[in-house]
Structures are given as structure tokens and as C-alpha cells.
Design a protein around this motif. Sequence first.
Motif, PDB file in Angstrom:
ATOM      1  N   ASP A  78      51.340  32.967  37.981  1.00  0.00           N
ATOM      2  CA  ASP A  78      50.141  33.481  38.636  1.00  0.00           C
ATOM      3  C   ASP A  78      49.958  34.965  38.333  1.00  0.00           C
ATOM      4  OD1 ASP A  78      49.713  30.998  39.710  1.00  0.00           O
ATOM      5  OD2 ASP A  78      50.591  31.468  41.654  1.00  0.00           O
ATOM      6  N   TYR A  79      51.054  35.691  38.333  1.00  0.00           N
ATOM      7  CA  TYR A  79      50.984  37.132  38.083  1.00  0.00           C
ATOM      8  C   TYR A  79      50.426  37.406  36.686  1.00  0.00           C
ATOM      9  CZ  TYR A  79      52.557  41.988  37.706  1.00  0.00           C
ATOM     10  OH  TYR A  79      52.606  43.354  37.533  1.00  0.00           O
ATOM     11  N   LYS A  80      50.916  36.681  35.709  1.00  0.00           N
ATOM     12  CA  LYS A  80      50.424  36.865  34.336  1.00  0.00           C
ATOM     13  C   LYS A  80      48.946  36.513  34.228  1.00  0.00           C
ATOM     14  CE  LYS A  80      54.801  36.181  31.873  1.00  0.00           C
ATOM     15  NZ  LYS A  80      55.534  35.347  30.875  1.00  0.00           N
ATOM     16  N   ALA A  81      48.523  35.467  34.958  1.00  0.00           N
ATOM     17  CA  ALA A  81      47.111  35.058  34.903  1.00  0.00           C
ATOM     18  C   ALA A  81      46.204  36.132  35.499  1.00  0.00           C
ATOM     19  CB  ALA A  81      46.923  33.738  35.641  1.00  0.00           C
ATOM     20  N   VAL A  82      46.654  36.749  36.598  1.00  0.00           N
ATOM     21  CA  VAL A  82      45.850  37.790  37.236  1.00  0.00           C
ATOM     22  C   VAL A  82      45.786  39.029  36.353  1.00  0.00           C
ATOM     23  CG1 VAL A  82      45.686  39.330  39.220  1.00  0.00           C
ATOM     24  CG2 VAL A  82      46.315  36.942  39.564  1.00  0.00           C
ATOM     25  N   ILE A  83      46.915  39.430  35.789  1.00  0.00           N
ATOM     26  CA  ILE A  83      46.938  40.595  34.908  1.00  0.00           C
ATOM     27  C   ILE A  83      46.043  40.350  33.690  1.00  0.00           C
ATOM     28  CG2 ILE A  83      48.368  41.977  33.372  1.00  0.00           C
ATOM     29  CD1 ILE A  83      48.793  42.688  36.244  1.00  0.00           C
ATOM     30  N   SER A  84      46.112  39.139  33.148  1.00  0.00           N
ATOM     31  CA  SER A  84      45.272  38.799  31.994  1.00  0.00           C
ATOM     32  C   SER A  84      43.793  38.874  32.360  1.00  0.00           C
ATOM     33  CB  SER A  84      45.619  37.398  31.484  1.00  0.00           C
ATOM     34  OG  SER A  84      44.763  37.008  30.441  1.00  0.00           O
ATOM     35  N   GLY A  85      43.443  38.360  33.541  1.00  0.00           N
ATOM     36  CA  GLY A  85      42.056  38.422  33.981  1.00  0.00           C
ATOM     37  C   GLY A  85      41.580  39.854  34.146  1.00  0.00           C
ATOM     38  N   ALA A  86      42.488  40.724  34.655  1.00  0.00           N
ATOM     39  CA  ALA A  86      42.135  42.133  34.830  1.00  0.00           C
ATOM     40  C   ALA A  86      41.971  42.832  33.488  1.00  0.00           C
ATOM     41  CB  ALA A  86      43.196  42.834  35.672  1.00  0.00           C
ATOM     42  N   ASN A 123      41.183  41.490  30.609  1.00  0.00           N
ATOM     43  CA  ASN A 123      40.090  40.945  29.806  1.00  0.00           C
ATOM     44  C   ASN A 123      38.775  40.816  30.575  1.00  0.00           C
ATOM     45  OD1 ASN A 123      41.714  40.361  27.350  1.00  0.00           O
ATOM     46  ND2 ASN A 123      42.770  38.920  28.711  1.00  0.00           N
ATOM     47  N   ALA A 124      38.768  41.326  31.808  1.00  0.00           N
ATOM     48  CA  ALA A 124      37.557  41.283  32.648  1.00  0.00           C
ATOM     49  C   ALA A 124      37.015  39.867  32.785  1.00  0.00           C
ATOM     50  CB  ALA A 124      36.489  42.218  32.092  1.00  0.00           C
ATOM     51  N   GLN A 125      37.912  38.925  33.047  1.00  0.00           N
ATOM     52  CA  GLN A 125      37.526  37.522  33.183  1.00  0.00           C
ATOM     53  C   GLN A 125      37.670  37.088  34.644  1.00  0.00           C
ATOM     54  OE1 GLN A 125      40.179  35.558  30.467  1.00  0.00           O
ATOM     55  NE2 GLN A 125      38.787  35.791  28.726  1.00  0.00           N
ATOM     56  N   PRO A 126      36.699  36.355  35.175  1.00  0.00           N
ATOM     57  CA  PRO A 126      36.819  35.847  36.553  1.00  0.00           C
ATOM     58  C   PRO A 126      37.942  34.814  36.644  1.00  0.00           C
ATOM     59  CG  PRO A 126      34.882  34.921  35.461  1.00  0.00           C
ATOM     60  CD  PRO A 126      35.422  35.974  34.537  1.00  0.00           C
ATOM     61  N   LEU A 127      38.590  34.756  37.787  1.00  0.00           N
ATOM     62  CA  LEU A 127      39.694  33.822  37.996  1.00  0.00           C
ATOM     63  C   LEU A 127      39.182  32.584  38.715  1.00  0.00           C
ATOM     64  CD1 LEU A 127      42.493  36.307  39.133  1.00  0.00           C
ATOM     65  CD2 LEU A 127      42.070  35.415  36.837  1.00  0.00           C
ATOM     66  N   ALA A 128      39.463  31.437  38.151  1.00  0.00           N
ATOM     67  CA  ALA A 128      39.015  30.172  38.749  1.00  0.00           C
ATOM     68  C   ALA A 128      39.718  29.958  40.090  1.00  0.00           C
ATOM     69  CB  ALA A 128      39.322  29.013  37.799  1.00  0.00           C
ATOM     70  N   GLY A 129      38.984  29.332  41.020  1.00  0.00           N
ATOM     71  CA  GLY A 129      39.579  28.965  42.299  1.00  0.00           C
ATOM     72  C   GLY A 129      39.795  30.122  43.239  1.00  0.00           C
ATOM     73  N   THR A 130      39.099  31.239  43.028  1.00  0.00           N
ATOM     74  CA  THR A 130      39.250  32.397  43.911  1.00  0.00           C
ATOM     75  C   THR A 130      37.949  32.661  44.657  1.00  0.00           C
ATOM     76  OG1 THR A 130      38.657  33.934  42.130  1.00  0.00           O
ATOM     77  CG2 THR A 130      41.000  33.473  42.457  1.00  0.00           C
ATOM     78  N   SER A 131      38.035  33.547  45.648  1.00  0.00           N
ATOM     79  CA  SER A 131      36.889  33.880  46.482  1.00  0.00           C
ATOM     80  C   SER A 131      36.470  35.322  46.237  1.00  0.00           C
ATOM     81  CB  SER A 131      37.258  33.697  47.963  1.00  0.00           C
ATOM     82  OG  SER A 131      36.339  34.358  48.814  1.00  0.00           O
ATOM     83  N   ARG A 132      35.175  35.607  46.427  1.00  0.00           N
ATOM     84  CA  ARG A 132      34.661  36.968  46.337  1.00  0.00           C
ATOM     85  C   ARG A 132      34.754  37.699  47.675  1.00  0.00           C
ATOM     86  NH1 ARG A 132      34.682  38.302  41.047  1.00  0.00           N
ATOM     87  NH2 ARG A 132      33.108  37.231  39.800  1.00  0.00           N
ATOM     88  N   PHE A 133      35.186  36.977  48.738  1.00  0.00           N
ATOM     89  CA  PHE A 133      35.215  37.555  50.081  1.00  0.00           C
ATOM     90  C   PHE A 133      33.823  38.096  50.387  1.00  0.00           C
ATOM     91  CE2 PHE A 133      38.630  39.645  53.003  1.00  0.00           C
ATOM     92  CZ  PHE A 133      37.930  39.248  54.115  1.00  0.00           C
ATOM     93  N   ASN A 134      33.691  39.367  50.782  1.00  0.00           N
ATOM     94  CA  ASN A 134      32.373  39.915  51.105  1.00  0.00           C
ATOM     95  C   ASN A 134      31.753  40.702  49.953  1.00  0.00           C
ATOM     96  OD1 ASN A 134      32.376  38.980  53.790  1.00  0.00           O
ATOM     97  ND2 ASN A 134      33.582  40.721  54.455  1.00  0.00           N
ATOM     98  N   TRP A 135      32.431  40.740  48.801  1.00  0.00           N
ATOM     99  CA  TRP A 135      32.045  41.656  47.743  1.00  0.00           C
ATOM    100  C   TRP A 135      30.570  41.532  47.359  1.00  0.00           C
ATOM    101  CZ3 TRP A 135      33.459  45.998  45.690  1.00  0.00           C
ATOM    102  CH2 TRP A 135      32.944  46.397  44.460  1.00  0.00           C
ATOM    103  N   LYS A 136      30.104  40.306  47.172  1.00  0.00           N
ATOM    104  CA  LYS A 136      28.730  40.096  46.706  1.00  0.00           C
ATOM    105  C   LYS A 136      27.756  39.891  47.853  1.00  0.00           C
ATOM    106  CE  LYS A 136      25.927  37.100  43.729  1.00  0.00           C
ATOM    107  NZ  LYS A 136      25.929  35.921  42.825  1.00  0.00           N
ATOM    108  N   ASN A 137      28.091  39.010  48.781  1.00  0.00           N
ATOM    109  CA  ASN A 137      27.148  38.645  49.834  1.00  0.00           C
ATOM    110  C   ASN A 137      27.086  39.665  50.966  1.00  0.00           C
ATOM    111  OD1 ASN A 137      26.489  36.276  48.482  1.00  0.00           O
ATOM    112  ND2 ASN A 137      28.133  35.132  49.472  1.00  0.00           N
ATOM    113  N   GLY A 138      28.103  40.514  51.071  1.00  0.00           N
ATOM    114  CA  GLY A 138      28.092  41.534  52.116  1.00  0.00           C
ATOM    115  C   GLY A 138      28.406  40.976  53.485  1.00  0.00           C
ATOM    116  N   PHE A 139      28.114  41.763  54.506  1.00  0.00           N
ATOM    117  CA  PHE A 139      28.382  41.373  55.882  1.00  0.00           C
ATOM    118  C   PHE A 139      27.186  40.653  56.475  1.00  0.00           C
ATOM    119  CE2 PHE A 139      30.856  45.230  55.049  1.00  0.00           C
ATOM    120  CZ  PHE A 139      32.123  44.733  55.266  1.00  0.00           C
TER     121      PHE A 139
END
Length: 535
Positions: free
Chosen positions: A502-510, A512-528
Amino acid sequence: LCLFSSFLGGKSANRGMCTQACRRMYRTDENDTGGYYFSPFDLQLLSKAPLLAAAGINALKIEGRMKSAEYVGTVVRAYRKVIDSIKDNSGIEKATAEANTILQGDFARKKTTYYFDDTHNASSVDRAAEEAIFDPASDGGTGIRLGVIKKVRGAPGGKEGLVDCTAYTPQAADSIRLHKADDSLRVSFKLTSVEKAGAANSCWLSIPDGFDLTDCVYIIQIKNNSRHYAQFIKSGSGYSKRQPGHERAPFVQYQFKKSSPVKQGAPRKKFLEPFKEGIYTAVSRIEDMYTAQSIRTQGLILSLNNKIIKQLTGERKPLPFKPQETILSLDPYCTQNDEDLLCTLLHKFIENGYNRFIVNNLSHLPLLKNTETHLIAGPYLYTFNRFSAAFLQDANLSYFVSPFENNRQNLERTWETGERNNIFVPVFAYPPLFKISGELNYGAKKFYDKNDEQFRLINESGRAAVFAEIAFSIVDKIPFLKQAGFKHFIIDFSGPPLNKQDYKAVISGAENAQPLAGTSRFNWKNGFFEPEEKK
């Protein structure tokens, strides 16, 4: 320290809203019928009021958020009776007994004194009955349980349910709350009709559509309670319906100071920046440090929990990260009883070469007074706006970790372009949805809600935390954040144990600026969540 409601839909409990996720029913596996595993009892210190007054306390807070006016009136009336008896120095015991009788009609949950009697070191579910905090069998909502619906008659729009009302016999215009047996729906309802049945305590109660046999019924408000409290806001005035507007807060002008090892009150001097630009990895276990070593980032953030303290202060083999490469993140819980020991430990760590800390409680600041250290305001100090940022800046803090539940718009609104190089932005994390001072020893580690969403309970070092199995990730947004002026990022694995794959996948995504499958944006896009402005 709750992120659950915000994680589910932007209603932040830390910013005035809450969907009461802790009050819901969860199950541990498919054979579990469900329980209220994370629903704490209500704090009640009525009997402690004389002690508080003797200690010099002259103000008490009554929680009223999401409560009815009748509830607030009942609780205030009870405490007022005891406070007046203290003031008059007469009949305190009698007044307390009468006040306890009044509180029997508050329709709230079971009561606890929590840590008032210094029992905070005991397990949260292993305490004696009178000191308990959690009971999975106790419903998470407010109200007095009347019983379950045993029979139903009538057509939609005029249904009635037969309930054995052993605790209280309701009357028309009283308010009840109905729960589906599987806790999939909760509805408050004002009774339009009550008819006594043959059995002693059985009643036919008007019920809304959508409820049927085995669903639970609770009394939450009695009509007669309203006679105690005069109405001071005219109905229909619209005043009580007003919501906060969208006006911007006044701009607070201040200058960022360079972060350098300083002693409190000493003038700042020129220095090299202690926090290089780039990605930092956060972990909470010594073994995870070795996993993080496989792909080294700009630095390591290590949670300073009780287990880590023992490992760092005891005999151990050399660690993969040197003290000068490590930032120690302090526990947001900091009690007065712990301060002396924590202060001694922090000075010992400083002597051993650790001079960079994330502070998560204002009480941490005086413990590090007169030390040559670099301090970062952690996510639990909640720099959600320029006022909080200016307050912490005045406390000699120059670097800040953005709260987990922040969103893009608020992040940029809080920090001007020239200030953003001082901000650490979490771009990956398993956010702790609940954090509890104490352990929840249920014998289960995974819990499921009604939608089969999965959550993980971790007990460690006298703390309990619940994490969503879905991680938060905006690693693909790092280029955008850099362009906006943010230069420090955190990949946070301080929740569940760190897996190398998992660590390697996250570092690779960071990288290469690639979104990670199966993750959440939390409030980043939709806001409060923003309630509609009510006219």
C-alpha cells in the motif's frame, strides 16, 4: 475529536453540525444483531455542583445543541435548584434530590460522570456499572423506551400501533420517536391519538407510515412540560430560523515569522529552514518506520503514544530514521496529571537530538517553553480560519498542518499565497473518525453500519480510535497544490498498520499525480454542508 459526521457528508461536529454517527447501530459480523458500540452516555455532574462551587467555579455549561427547548428548560431548572441552594447555604441534599427527580423527565440517555472522579485510566467498557461510559445494548438516541410495536391496525395515513407502555403512559400531543428494528430509519412524531387497550399498560398509539411490528417507540417530550417555560420568541417571527450567513470574516493582517529554534521571549535569528519542501510520511509504530524506510520521503512523523515513548526511552536497536529526520507528533489528549511526566520526557527527547514537534494541544506549548525546538501546529489545533491562525502565530508557531476535514476553498481562503509555504497539507490518510481517551474492549476489530460500510477499531496505548476502511486521498492534486503555493505534504499512515504494498502504491500515486482507486475525497471537492438560507 470527531470527524465521522464530516466524513459522511460534510456536517462537521467540530464546526457546529453533527449527524450523530456515534448514536447509530453497528454490527461486528453477519451473526451480530447489532449494538450501539460507540454511543457514550450523557455527562451529569449535578451531584458534583457543590464541589465545583467550593473549588471556585462560577459558571456551568449545559449542552443544548440538537436538543429541544423543553429539554434545555428541564435541565436548567434542575441545576438552578441546586445552585440556588448552594448560594443560600440551605437544604442542598433536599434540593439535589428534587433536581434528580426533575431530570428523570429529561428523556436523555444513561448518565455518567466520565473522568470527574479520576477513573480515566480504567477501560471504558470494563468499569463498574456506576462508572460506565458505553453500553452497546443501550439505545443511542434520546428518550425513554416505551416498548416495541406488537400489533398494527388502520390504513396508511391513519395507522396505529399497540405498545406496552410500562415506563410511561403517553397522551395526545406528546412526542415520540420511532426506530426501525434494524435502525435503518428514525422519525420523531407528535401523537394525534392515544387509546388504552385491554392490558394494564398497553396503548394504541398513532404512528407514521413506514413503521410496523417489532419497531421501537420512545417518548421524547411531554406536552405538559411546556407550561414551565414562557415563550419569549414570537412564533412566526423567523428569528429562531435564521442561519449564519456567508459574509467573510474581517481580514486579519499579520506577518509570518521564520521558524527557528528559539527560547520563549528570545529574539529570532537567521537560520536554515527546518522543514524542507516535499512529502513527509506519518506512522504510529516503530515497525512501520522500517516499512517507510523502503521509500524514504523528506522526513518522518512519528506519533508519540505511550508505546512509542517506552520504545524510545528503553533499550533498543538503532532506528532507521535519525532524530534530526524525525518529527514527533504529540497526543492531542494532555491532562494535568500527565504534564510533569510529559515535560520530563520531552526534555529527554530533546537531549537525544529530537528537536521538531507537532503540538496538538495548547497545553503542549508551555511544556516546550525555553527549549530550542521547531514546532508545528497540528491538525487538532484546527486552523480553519485566519483568526485561529493569527492566535497560534502569536504563540510563536510558524508552521501548520491543515485539518483532515478541510476543503480546497477554505484552505485557500485561510492562507494567503505568500504564507502557503508554511502549511503541511495531508494528501493521504485514514482519518480517525472517533478518538477516545480509554480503550473499547469489545473483542471485535471491525464494525459495519446499515449500509455495510466497514470501520476498524484500534486499541493502542490506552486510546481507542475508529477508522474508515476507505482512505482519504488527494495525492493526484499535489501538482495543483504546488502551483497554488503549498510545498509541504503529509502521507499519513498513523492509523492502521502500514503495509509495504500500500505504501508503494501511495508513493507512486503521489509521484505520478495519479488518483488512487477505492479512496475518498473527504470534503476536498464538495466542501462542507451549507444549510439553505432561511428567510
